[in-house]
Enzyme design. Structure first.
Site, PDB file in Angstrom:
ATOM      1  N   GLY A 171      -6.822  -6.217  38.630  1.00 23.36           N
ATOM      2  CA  GLY A 171      -6.803  -7.459  39.422  1.00 23.36           C
ATOM      3  C   GLY A 171      -5.901  -8.487  38.778  1.00 23.36           C
ATOM      4  O   GLY A 171      -5.467  -8.333  37.636  1.00 23.36           O
ATOM      5  N   GLY A 219      -5.084 -11.051  36.662  1.00 27.61           N
ATOM      6  CA  GLY A 219      -5.753 -11.677  35.524  1.00 27.61           C
ATOM      7  C   GLY A 219      -5.171 -13.038  35.181  1.00 27.61           C
ATOM      8  O   GLY A 219      -5.751 -13.796  34.409  1.00 27.61           O
ATOM      9  N   LYS A 271       2.224 -17.322  38.492  1.00 30.24           N
ATOM     10  CA  LYS A 271       1.917 -16.347  37.437  1.00 30.24           C
ATOM     11  C   LYS A 271       1.789 -17.115  36.118  1.00 30.24           C
ATOM     12  O   LYS A 271       2.719 -17.807  35.716  1.00 30.24           O
ATOM     13  CB  LYS A 271       3.041 -15.309  37.374  1.00 30.24           C
ATOM     14  CG  LYS A 271       2.741 -14.114  36.506  1.00 30.24           C
ATOM     15  CD  LYS A 271       3.794 -13.040  36.718  1.00 30.24           C
ATOM     16  CE  LYS A 271       3.659 -11.922  35.706  1.00 30.24           C
ATOM     17  NZ  LYS A 271       4.714 -10.915  35.861  1.00 30.24           N
ATOM     18  N   ASP A 279      -5.898 -14.568  28.399  1.00 27.73           N
ATOM     19  CA  ASP A 279      -6.036 -16.025  28.478  1.00 27.73           C
ATOM     20  C   ASP A 279      -5.549 -16.590  29.809  1.00 27.73           C
ATOM     21  O   ASP A 279      -5.581 -17.803  30.024  1.00 27.73           O
ATOM     22  CB  ASP A 279      -5.270 -16.688  27.325  1.00 27.73           C
ATOM     23  CG  ASP A 279      -3.780 -16.346  27.355  1.00 27.73           C
ATOM     24  OD1 ASP A 279      -3.347 -15.618  28.275  1.00 27.73           O
ATOM     25  OD2 ASP A 279      -3.053 -16.803  26.452  1.00 27.73           O
ATOM     26  N   GLY A 280      -5.075 -15.709  30.685  1.00 29.47           N
ATOM     27  CA  GLY A 280      -4.625 -16.182  31.994  1.00 29.47           C
ATOM     28  C   GLY A 280      -3.281 -16.886  31.967  1.00 29.47           C
ATOM     29  O   GLY A 280      -2.827 -17.417  32.968  1.00 29.47           O
ATOM     30  N   ARG A 299       6.298 -16.849  41.805  1.00 25.50           N
ATOM     31  CA  ARG A 299       6.891 -15.585  42.244  1.00 25.50           C
ATOM     32  C   ARG A 299       6.714 -15.434  43.744  1.00 25.50           C
ATOM     33  O   ARG A 299       5.670 -15.780  44.296  1.00 25.50           O
ATOM     34  CB  ARG A 299       6.174 -14.460  41.500  1.00 25.50           C
ATOM     35  CG  ARG A 299       6.537 -13.087  41.955  1.00 25.50           C
ATOM     36  CD  ARG A 299       6.165 -12.079  40.902  1.00 25.50           C
ATOM     37  NE  ARG A 299       4.764 -11.675  40.970  1.00 25.50           N
ATOM     38  CZ  ARG A 299       4.230 -10.737  40.195  1.00 25.50           C
ATOM     39  NH1 ARG A 299       4.967 -10.131  39.285  1.00 25.50           N
ATOM     40  NH2 ARG A 299       2.974 -10.418  40.298  1.00 25.50           N
ATOM     41  N   ARG A 351      -0.300  -3.248  46.163  1.00 25.11           N
ATOM     42  CA  ARG A 351       0.183  -2.210  45.263  1.00 25.11           C
ATOM     43  C   ARG A 351      -0.551  -0.915  45.551  1.00 25.11           C
ATOM     44  O   ARG A 351      -1.576  -0.926  46.244  1.00 25.11           O
ATOM     45  CB  ARG A 351      -0.156  -2.555  43.802  1.00 25.11           C
ATOM     46  CG  ARG A 351       0.162  -3.933  43.394  1.00 25.11           C
ATOM     47  CD  ARG A 351      -1.041  -4.601  42.733  1.00 25.11           C
ATOM     48  NE  ARG A 351      -0.789  -6.043  42.664  1.00 25.11           N
ATOM     49  CZ  ARG A 351      -0.092  -6.621  41.690  1.00 25.11           C
ATOM     50  NH1 ARG A 351       0.322  -5.910  40.696  1.00 25.11           N
ATOM     51  NH2 ARG A 351       0.146  -7.894  41.731  1.00 25.11           N
ATOM     52  N   ASP A 393      -0.526   0.032  39.344  1.00 23.25           N
ATOM     53  CA  ASP A 393      -0.782  -1.365  39.723  1.00 23.25           C
ATOM     54  C   ASP A 393       0.511  -2.174  39.730  1.00 23.25           C
ATOM     55  O   ASP A 393       0.513  -3.323  40.168  1.00 23.25           O
ATOM     56  CB  ASP A 393      -1.803  -2.013  38.774  1.00 23.25           C
ATOM     57  CG  ASP A 393      -1.386  -1.917  37.315  1.00 23.25           C
ATOM     58  OD1 ASP A 393      -1.165  -0.784  36.843  1.00 23.25           O
ATOM     59  OD2 ASP A 393      -1.272  -2.957  36.660  1.00 23.25           O
ATOM     60  N   ASP A 438       6.781  -6.895  38.826  1.00 29.58           N
ATOM     61  CA  ASP A 438       6.258  -6.961  37.460  1.00 29.58           C
ATOM     62  C   ASP A 438       7.296  -6.653  36.404  1.00 29.58           C
ATOM     63  O   ASP A 438       7.389  -5.553  35.879  1.00 29.58           O
ATOM     64  CB  ASP A 438       5.009  -6.096  37.296  1.00 29.58           C
ATOM     65  CG  ASP A 438       3.765  -6.958  37.446  1.00 29.58           C
ATOM     66  OD1 ASP A 438       3.920  -8.148  37.766  1.00 29.58           O
ATOM     67  OD2 ASP A 438       2.651  -6.455  37.234  1.00 29.58           O
TER      68      ASP A 438
HETATM   69  P1  AMP Z   1       0.813  -5.905  33.655  1.00 30.75           P
HETATM   70  O1  AMP Z   1       0.975  -4.638  32.889  1.00 30.75           O
HETATM   71  O2  AMP Z   1       1.590  -7.067  33.117  1.00 30.75           O
HETATM   72  O3  AMP Z   1       1.071  -5.706  35.102  1.00 30.75           O
HETATM   73  O4  AMP Z   1      -0.704  -6.371  33.496  1.00 30.75           O
HETATM   74  C1  AMP Z   1      -1.792  -5.493  33.644  1.00 30.75           C
HETATM   75  C2  AMP Z   1      -3.057  -6.248  33.867  1.00 30.75           C
HETATM   76  O5  AMP Z   1      -3.332  -7.139  32.800  1.00 30.75           O
HETATM   77  C3  AMP Z   1      -3.069  -7.101  35.125  1.00 30.75           C
HETATM   78  O6  AMP Z   1      -4.355  -7.018  35.683  1.00 30.75           O
HETATM   79  C4  AMP Z   1      -2.778  -8.473  34.599  1.00 30.75           C
HETATM   80  O7  AMP Z   1      -3.276  -9.482  35.458  1.00 30.75           O
HETATM   81  C5  AMP Z   1      -3.516  -8.470  33.280  1.00 30.75           C
HETATM   82  N1  AMP Z   1      -2.957  -9.444  32.322  1.00 30.75           N
HETATM   83  C6  AMP Z   1      -1.765  -9.389  31.682  1.00 30.75           C
HETATM   84  N2  AMP Z   1      -1.600 -10.451  30.880  1.00 30.75           N
HETATM   85  C7  AMP Z   1      -2.714 -11.228  30.999  1.00 30.75           C
HETATM   86  C8  AMP Z   1      -3.155 -12.467  30.434  1.00 30.75           C
HETATM   87  N3  AMP Z   1      -2.406 -13.137  29.559  1.00 30.75           N
HETATM   88  N4  AMP Z   1      -4.363 -12.937  30.820  1.00 30.75           N
HETATM   89  C9  AMP Z   1      -5.127 -12.267  31.692  1.00 30.75           C
HETATM   90  N5  AMP Z   1      -4.777 -11.102  32.257  1.00 30.75           N
HETATM   91  C10 AMP Z   1      -3.588 -10.577  31.927  1.00 30.75           C
HETATM   92 MG    MG Z   2       0.990  -5.887  36.891  1.00 32.21          MG
END
Ligand code: AMP
Ligand code: MG
Length: 472
Positions: A86, A88, A109, A121-122, A172, A179, A244, A254
Site C-alpha cells: 500500500g 506508505g 509522494k 516514516d512516510g 506525481r 498496479r 507493486d 516508481d
Molecule cells: P518501493 O519499492 O519504493 O515502491 O516501496 C515499496 C513499499 O514501501 C511501498 O508500499 C512504499 O509505500 C513503502 N515505502 C517506501 N518508503 C517508505 C517510507 N519512507 N515510509 C513509508 N513507506 C515507505
Molecule cells: Mg512502489
C-alpha cells in the site's frame, strides 16, 4: 486562497476496501523548488503564487475538491509475495480530466505516514524526489510512457536515513496508480467482489474496448510489451520491477534505484539491493512476463470457469515474449536506420550489440554516432566494427530516411547517473541550477545542443556511479 485544481475523482467513489482516507501531514516550511507549467496546462491546473503552491504541493493545504487517500495493494518483491503493502508515503489528492480528455491522478509522494507505512516514516528526502522529477520528465521527452512530475517542494524538515537529509515532497501525475499488486491483494484475500469491481474500473479507465478480465490481461500485456521494448531502446534499467511497481497502464512507475546505462552490457545492474541481478538490463523482458503471469493468476480468481480461465491466461502470457521481441526489433531497427523488415535484422542488431558489449561502448553515444557517421570511435576493436559496418551499409540500400530515423530514435541526451548525483549534491547545498539545467536540456533529448555537449560525456573514472540506492 488555495489554488484551484479541477478535481474529478473516481477512485474515491470506490468502496473503502480499496484505500484509506488520509490527509497529508503538514510540513514545517514548504518551499517550491519546481513547478511543471507544461504539465499543469495539460491537467487544467492554473499556476498560482509560489508560496500558495508550496502549501498545496507540500501537503499543508488540501485544495478544494481533493479527497486525499492512500491506496491499498500488495505485491511480489524480488519474487517473494508480501501480502500487504500500500501507499506508505504517497497520498492521492484526486484526479483531473485534462484538456486532452485524459483522466490522471495527482499524488503527493513523501506526504507523511499512512495506515500502510509499516516501519517507514512516510517521507522522502530531496535526492530521490529530484531524481524522479528529472528522470520521469526525461522519459516523457524521450517519448516513453511514464508518470510525470508536476511539482517538487522542499519541506524544511530533516529526514533520517543513514544520516539526516533535507526532506521533500514530489507531486506525481499518472494515468492511474493501479498496479499488478492492486489486483493481487484482493485475489489473495479471496475477495472476488472487489476483484471484479477493480477489473471493471481498470477496463473503463484504461482499456474501454477490452472485454472482461482476459481482455484486460491482453491489453496490459500489449502495453507492457511496448514499454519494456522502449526501455531497452534507451538503455534504461528500472531496478525494482516488483509487481507493486508494475503499472496496469503500461507507464514507467516508481523511480527508485533506476539508472540509464553508460557502457553497454546486458547484465548491468545498479541497484544496491539487487544482488542476484534479477532486475538487470537484459532480464527486464523476462521479468515483465513473470509479472504478467502474476496478474493473470490474480485475474483468474474472478472467473466462473477457472479452468477455462487458466487456459486462456496461459496462452495470453505465453504470447508475450514474441510480442515484446517484435517491439524490440522495431525499436532497434529504427536505431540503426531501418524501416523495412528483413529476416536477418535480428542477427545484424545482435552482432552490433555483441561488439558493444565486448568493447564496453557507451550505449547512448554509439547509437547516436551511427546516425552521424562517427560510431567507429566508440569501439576498441575497430576492425571488427568495420566488418559490421560493411554489412550494415549493404542492408541500408533500399531504405529511405535512415539518418533522420536514427537521429529521431537515438537520443543525444539521457539523464546520466553521474549528472544526477552531481545535481543532487548541489541541491543539498541549496544550489538548484544543475537541477533546472538538466530539466531544460533533457526536454529535447533528440537535438544536438552543442552548448551542452558536456552532458553527453560518459562519466570519467572518478565520476562513475557504481550503485544506486533504494534508501529513498
Ligand atoms: P518501493 O519499492 O519504493 O515502491 O516501496 C515499496 C513499499 O514501501 C511501498 O508500499 C512504499 O509505500 C513503502 N515505502 C517506501 N518508503 C517508505 C517510507 N519512507 N515510509 C513509508 N513507506 C515507505
Ligand atoms: Mg512502489
Amino acid at each position: 486562497m488555495s489554488m484551484h485544481i479541477p478535481f474529478d475523482n473516481s477512485y474515491a467513489q470506490l468502496p473503502p476496501v480499496f484505500y484509506s482516507k488520509q490527509a497529508p501531514e503538514a510540513v514545517k516550511s514548504p518551499k517550491l523548488i519546481a513547478f511543471n507549467d507544461d504539465l499543469a496546462k495539460v491537467l487544467g491546473v492554473a499556476p498560482d503564487d509560489p508560496a500558495d503552491m508550496a502549501q498545496v504541493f507540500g501537503g499543508n493545504i488540501v485544495p478544494d475538491g481533493a479527497e486525499p487517500l492512500s491506496q491499498l495493494y500488495s505485491g511480489h518483491q524480488f519474487g517473494s509475495y508480501n501480502p500487504q503493502l500500500g501507499d506508505g508515503r504517497a497520498i492521492l489528492l484526486g484526479e483531473t480530466i485534462g484538456a486532452d480528455g485524459q483522466r490522471r491522478d495527482i499524488q503527493l509522494k513523501g506526504a507523511g505516514r499512512t495506515p500502510y507505512s509499516r516501519n517507514g516514516d512516510g517521507r522522502a528526502w530531496l535526492g530521490p524526489v529530484l531524481r524522479e522529477y528529472v528522470v520521469s520528465e526525461a522519459m516523457h521527452a524521450l517519448g516513453i510512457p511514464t508518470t510525470r512530475a508536476l511539482a517538487a517542494v522542499a519541506t524544511g524538515e530533516t529526514v533520517q536515513r543513514e544520516t539526516g537529509l533535507p526532506g521533500a515532497v514530489l507531486t506525481r501525475v499518472a494515468s492511474s496508480h493501479l498496479r499488478v499488486g492492486t489486483f493481487q491483494i484482493f485475489a489473495s484475500r479471496g475477495d472476488t467482489n472487489s476483484l471484479k469491481q477493480l477489473t471493471g474500473y481498470a477496463i473503463q479507465r484504461h482499456y474501454p474496448d477490452a472485454k472482461g478480465p482476459m481482455g484486460l490481461l491482453r491489453a496490459v500485456r500489449d502495453a507492457q510489451s511496448r514499454l519494456i521494448a522502449a526501455w531497452m531502446g534507451v538503455g534504461f534499467i528500472h531496478g525494482v520491477m516488483n509487481t507493486d511497481n508494475s503499472s496496469i497502464s503500461g507507464e514507467t512507475i516508481d523511480y527508485g534505484p533506476c539508472a540509464f546505462m553508460d557502457s553497454y552490457h546486458p547484465q548491468t545492474v545498479f541497484s544496491s539491493i539487487d544482488r542476484n541481478g534479477r532486475y538487470s538490463y537484459g532480464n527486464q523482458p523476462d521479468i515483465a512476463v513473470w509479472n504478467l503471469a502474476q496478474l493473470a493468476t490474480a485475474l483468474i480468481q474472478q472467473m466462473d470457469d477457472p479452468q477455462a480461465g487458466v487456459e486462456e491466461a496461459t496462452e495470453i502470457v505465453h504470447a508475450m515474449p514474441d510480442i515484446m521481441q517484435a517491439h524490440w526489433l522495431d525499436t532497434f531497427r529504427a536505431k540503426i536506420g531501418l524501416a523495412l523488415q528483413h529476416g536477418d535484422d535480428l542477427q545484424l542488431i545482435s552482432d552490433l550489440l555483441a561488439l558493444m558489449a565486448k568493447d564496453q561502448s557507451d550505449f547512448t553515444n554509439t547509437f547516436r554516432a551511427l546516425g552521424q557517421d562517427h560510431a567507429r570511435n566508440q569501439f576498441a576493436d575497430r576492425d571488427a566494427f568495420d566488418v559490421w559496418h560493411v554489412k550494415w551499409q549493404e542492408r541500408l540500400k533500399g531504405e529511405t530516411d535512415s539518418q533522420a530515423r536514427m537521429l529521431g530514435s537515438n537520443p543525444a541526451f539521457i539523464p546520466r547517473n553521474h549528472r544526477i548525483e552531481q545535481m543532487i549534491s548541489a541541491a543539498v547545498d541549496g544550489d538548484y541550477s544543475l537541477f533546472h539545467g538538466l530539466n531544460t536540456v533533457l526536454a529535447q533529448p533528440y537535438s544536438d545542443q552543442p552548448d551542452n555537449i558536456d552532458l553527453t560525456r560518459p562519466p570519467a573514472t572518478d565520476e562513475v556511479v557504481k550503485a544506486t540506492f533504494c534508501g529513498t
